[in-house]
Design an enzyme around this catalytic site. Sequence first.
Site, short mmCIF file in Angstrom:
data_model
loop_
_atom_site.label_atom_id
_atom_site.label_comp_id
_atom_site.label_asym_id
_atom_site.label_seq_id
_atom_site.Cartn_x
_atom_site.Cartn_y
_atom_site.Cartn_z
N HIS A 269 -26.99 36.18 -15.56
CA HIS A 269 -26.01 36.89 -16.38
C HIS A 269 -26.21 36.56 -17.86
CE1 HIS A 269 -22.32 39.20 -16.73
NE2 HIS A 269 -21.88 38.32 -17.61
N SER B 8 -21.53 42.97 -19.54
CA SER B 8 -20.48 42.22 -18.86
C SER B 8 -19.13 42.93 -19.02
CB SER B 8 -20.45 40.78 -19.38
OG SER B 8 -19.68 39.96 -18.54
N ASP C 137 -27.55 37.00 -10.94
CA ASP C 137 -26.20 37.19 -11.46
C ASP C 137 -25.25 37.38 -10.29
OD1 ASP C 137 -23.91 37.89 -12.85
OD2 ASP C 137 -24.77 39.68 -13.79
#
Length: 336
Positions: A303, A176, A276
């Site tokens: 995610h 991320s 995601d």
Amino acid sequence: MGGTKLTHVTTTNPNNSNIHGPVVDEVEGLIKVYKDGHVERSQLLPCVDPSLPLELGVTCSDVVIDKLTNVWARLYVPMTTTKSSVSKLPLIVYFHGGGFCVGSASWLCYHEFLARLSARSRCLVMSVNYRLAPENPLPAAYEDGVNAILWLNKARNDNLWAKQCDFGRIFLAGDSAGGNIAQQVAARLASPEDLALKIEGTILIQPFYSGEERTESERRVGNDKTAVLTLASSDAWWRMSLPRGANREHPYCKPVKMIIKSSTVTRTLVCVAEMDLLMDSNMEMCDGNEDVIKRVLHKGVGHAFHILGKSQLAHTTTLEMLCQIDAFIHHYDPLN
């Protein structure tokens, strides 16, 4: 540092709205920013000391990178055996996620994941606890990443763990926001001077990128309130972390194209999650760069599934991803 916990935890106070004025930005349940600049973080995820079960075969300790900025790192070192101690091991420098604004190298979910990564890939792992926005907006996290590499350059001859490390095989990695940081740090080190180490590659797990124009995956997944990352939270992370006045067209929100074709960072692995909202931006950064980027699509998961997912599919896919990272580092086909 042994068992010393270096992380700072901020807890919520119901009276803060009276003391600090109204909330001007927030991600519900994680962070609130008040009008006077006060920042309040909720500790939804537990922090743990650097200890691991003996049977995992990995030792762990915390080290100080910079006393002035309070940047530190957690080191994971595979235990050597008579057979394995002949050759030195690659090093993964890892940056945690959290929208640049929350997260810690001492979070239990990262502690467990990186310990497994170290054991599975037979690599040392250094998990960097960088400064957080909005108190320290970007590029502070990028600067901390560079300083961590410079610290490694100095520490390579002064520490017992360094004797096991192949400083010619360093991989910058993260998930991320941490994936974004890893690529930015690689770009800043594209022309290293006086470094007795080599950045061989980057490992980007669902790297955090965005733009003012919505992608199809953002429209498809972004309003799912059960998702770890929603459009509302994604936009808030960028508002809180970017330099004042910047929007999502800022270069920090985009993949660094120069590093994809860099002569110093020769290989990149991009791990994409199908469910995601970042899927399209992650897939797009790989298009046309198949000679230097290996792309892996993890189907049916969202995610941060590898650290927060509780389903059997998330567990199985995490094991697959660990194997894929191992194969990428050590140059073999995980299907054989």
